[in-house]
Design a protein around this motif. Sequence first.
Motif, PDB file in Angstrom:
ATOM      1  N   GLU A 122       0.859  -1.029  -0.052  1.00 49.14           N
ATOM      2  CA  GLU A 122       0.034  -0.083  -0.107  1.00 49.14           C
ATOM      3  C   GLU A 122       0.859   1.210   0.095  1.00 49.14           C
ATOM      4  N   LYS A 123       1.937   1.234   0.626  1.00 46.83           N
ATOM      5  CA  LYS A 123       2.937   2.093   0.753  1.00 46.83           C
ATOM      6  C   LYS A 123       3.869   2.477  -0.800  1.00 46.83           C
ATOM      7  N   LEU A 124       4.124   1.349  -1.167  1.00 46.02           N
ATOM      8  CA  LEU A 124       4.851   1.469  -2.570  1.00 46.02           C
ATOM      9  C   LEU A 124       4.218   0.842  -3.649  1.00 46.02           C
ATOM     10  N   LYS A 125       3.556   1.894  -4.181  1.00 49.42           N
ATOM     11  CA  LYS A 125       2.722   1.573  -5.215  1.00 49.42           C
ATOM     12  C   LYS A 125       3.381   0.829  -6.793  1.00 49.42           C
ATOM     13  N   TYR A 126       4.598   1.535  -6.750  1.00 49.27           N
ATOM     14  CA  TYR A 126       5.324   0.902  -7.987  1.00 49.27           C
ATOM     15  C   TYR A 126       5.849  -0.539  -7.741  1.00 49.27           C
ATOM     16  N   ILE A 127       6.005  -0.991  -6.636  1.00 55.09           N
ATOM     17  CA  ILE A 127       6.319  -2.204  -6.470  1.00 55.09           C
ATOM     18  C   ILE A 127       5.071  -3.417  -6.810  1.00 55.09           C
ATOM     19  N   LEU A 128       3.942  -2.740  -6.179  1.00 57.11           N
ATOM     20  CA  LEU A 128       2.578  -3.488  -6.617  1.00 57.11           C
ATOM     21  C   LEU A 128       2.379  -3.540  -7.986  1.00 57.11           C
ATOM     22  N   LEU A 129       2.777  -2.496  -8.748  1.00 55.35           N
ATOM     23  CA  LEU A 129       2.570  -2.505 -10.173  1.00 55.35           C
ATOM     24  C   LEU A 129       3.511  -3.563 -10.747  1.00 55.35           C
ATOM     25  N   VAL A 130       4.756  -3.604 -10.487  1.00 53.67           N
ATOM     26  CA  VAL A 130       5.580  -4.553 -10.819  1.00 53.67           C
ATOM     27  C   VAL A 130       5.176  -5.940 -10.625  1.00 53.67           C
ATOM     28  N   ARG A 131       4.786  -6.187  -9.510  1.00 53.96           N
ATOM     29  CA  ARG A 131       4.276  -7.595  -8.938  1.00 53.96           C
ATOM     30  C   ARG A 131       3.097  -8.152  -9.977  1.00 53.96           C
ATOM     31  N   VAL A 132       2.136  -6.817 -10.246  1.00 51.37           N
ATOM     32  CA  VAL A 132       0.987  -7.322 -10.846  1.00 51.37           C
ATOM     33  C   VAL A 132       1.275  -7.627 -12.354  1.00 51.37           C
TER      34      VAL A 132
END
Length: 105
Positions: A55-65
Amino acid sequence: MSDQQLVTSFAILVGAYTQLTCGISLYHWQMVTTLAWFSSVTHLATLPFLRDLLEKLKYILLVRVVLMAALAVLLAIALVLHGKKTSEGYFTAATPATCAFDSPD
Protein backbone atom coordinates in the motif's frame (compact mmCIF):
# COMPACT_ATOMS: atom_id res chain seq x y z
CA MET A 1 11.24 -14.38 -0.10
CA SER A 2 8.07 -13.56 -1.99
CA ASP A 3 9.95 -11.84 -4.80
CA GLN A 4 12.29 -14.80 -5.10
CA GLN A 5 9.37 -17.16 -5.59
CA LEU A 6 7.95 -14.98 -8.33
CA VAL A 7 11.25 -14.64 -10.16
CA THR A 8 12.01 -18.35 -9.69
CA SER A 9 8.73 -19.52 -11.17
CA PHE A 10 9.10 -17.09 -14.07
CA ALA A 11 12.68 -18.26 -14.74
CA ILE A 12 11.69 -21.94 -14.53
CA LEU A 13 8.96 -21.49 -17.13
CA VAL A 14 11.07 -19.39 -19.48
CA GLY A 15 13.81 -22.01 -19.25
CA ALA A 16 11.34 -24.78 -20.04
CA TYR A 17 9.92 -22.91 -23.02
CA THR A 18 13.42 -22.44 -24.43
CA GLN A 19 14.02 -26.20 -24.14
CA LEU A 20 10.96 -27.12 -26.22
CA THR A 21 12.98 -27.05 -29.43
CA CYS A 22 15.69 -29.23 -27.85
CA GLY A 23 13.29 -32.08 -27.12
CA ILE A 24 12.34 -31.76 -23.46
CA SER A 25 10.23 -34.78 -22.53
CA LEU A 26 6.63 -34.50 -21.45
CA TYR A 27 7.57 -35.85 -18.01
CA HIS A 28 10.14 -33.10 -17.49
CA TRP A 29 7.73 -30.51 -18.86
CA GLN A 30 5.15 -31.56 -16.28
CA MET A 31 7.73 -31.45 -13.47
CA VAL A 32 8.81 -27.95 -14.51
CA THR A 33 5.21 -26.78 -14.76
CA THR A 34 4.39 -28.20 -11.33
CA LEU A 35 7.44 -26.54 -9.77
CA ALA A 36 6.50 -23.20 -11.29
CA TRP A 37 2.90 -23.65 -10.14
CA PHE A 38 3.93 -24.32 -6.52
CA SER A 39 6.36 -21.43 -6.60
CA SER A 40 3.67 -19.04 -7.81
CA VAL A 41 1.21 -20.31 -5.18
CA THR A 42 3.85 -19.69 -2.50
CA HIS A 43 4.24 -16.15 -3.82
CA LEU A 44 0.48 -15.62 -3.64
CA ALA A 45 0.39 -16.99 -0.08
CA THR A 46 2.91 -14.39 1.09
CA LEU A 47 1.03 -11.40 -0.33
CA PRO A 48 -1.30 -10.86 2.68
CA PHE A 49 1.76 -10.38 4.88
CA LEU A 50 3.07 -7.69 2.54
CA ARG A 51 -0.16 -5.72 2.39
CA ASP A 52 1.08 -2.69 4.33
CA LEU A 53 4.28 -2.49 2.29
CA LEU A 54 2.41 -2.75 -1.01
CA GLU A 55 0.00 0.00 0.00
CA LYS A 56 2.93 2.34 0.64
CA LEU A 57 5.00 1.45 -2.41
CA LYS A 58 2.64 1.46 -5.38
CA TYR A 59 5.38 0.94 -7.98
CA ILE A 60 6.32 -2.39 -6.36
CA LEU A 61 2.68 -3.39 -6.53
CA LEU A 62 2.57 -2.52 -10.22
CA VAL A 63 5.70 -4.57 -10.95
CA ARG A 64 4.23 -7.55 -9.09
CA VAL A 65 0.94 -7.31 -10.94
CA VAL A 66 2.70 -7.20 -14.33
CA LEU A 67 4.96 -10.15 -13.48
CA MET A 68 2.09 -12.19 -12.08
CA ALA A 69 0.02 -11.53 -15.20
CA ALA A 70 2.89 -12.68 -17.42
CA LEU A 71 3.39 -15.73 -15.21
CA ALA A 72 -0.31 -16.54 -15.34
CA VAL A 73 -0.22 -16.54 -19.15
CA LEU A 74 2.87 -18.77 -19.22
CA LEU A 75 1.34 -21.16 -16.68
CA ALA A 76 -1.99 -21.31 -18.50
CA ILE A 77 -0.29 -22.31 -21.73
CA ALA A 78 1.96 -24.81 -19.95
CA LEU A 79 -0.89 -26.45 -18.04
CA VAL A 80 -2.75 -27.21 -21.26
CA LEU A 81 -0.38 -30.14 -21.79
CA HIS A 82 -1.28 -31.79 -18.48
CA GLY A 83 -3.62 -34.62 -19.27
CA LYS A 84 -3.72 -33.98 -23.01
CA LYS A 85 -4.73 -37.06 -24.97
CA THR A 86 -4.28 -38.36 -28.48
CA SER A 87 -6.82 -40.40 -30.38
CA GLU A 88 -4.90 -43.53 -29.31
CA GLY A 89 -4.76 -42.58 -25.63
CA TYR A 90 -2.55 -40.55 -23.34
CA PHE A 91 0.99 -39.50 -24.19
CA THR A 92 3.80 -41.41 -22.52
CA ALA A 93 6.29 -39.72 -20.23
CA ALA A 94 9.10 -40.05 -22.77
CA THR A 95 7.15 -38.28 -25.51
CA PRO A 96 8.73 -34.95 -26.50
CA ALA A 97 6.64 -32.05 -25.22
CA THR A 98 6.52 -30.51 -28.68
CA CYS A 99 4.47 -33.51 -29.85
CA ALA A 100 1.84 -32.69 -27.25
CA PHE A 101 1.85 -29.04 -28.33
CA ASP A 102 1.49 -30.01 -31.99
CA SER A 103 -1.29 -32.53 -31.36
CA PRO A 104 -4.64 -31.36 -32.78
CA ASP A 105 -6.68 -32.82 -29.87
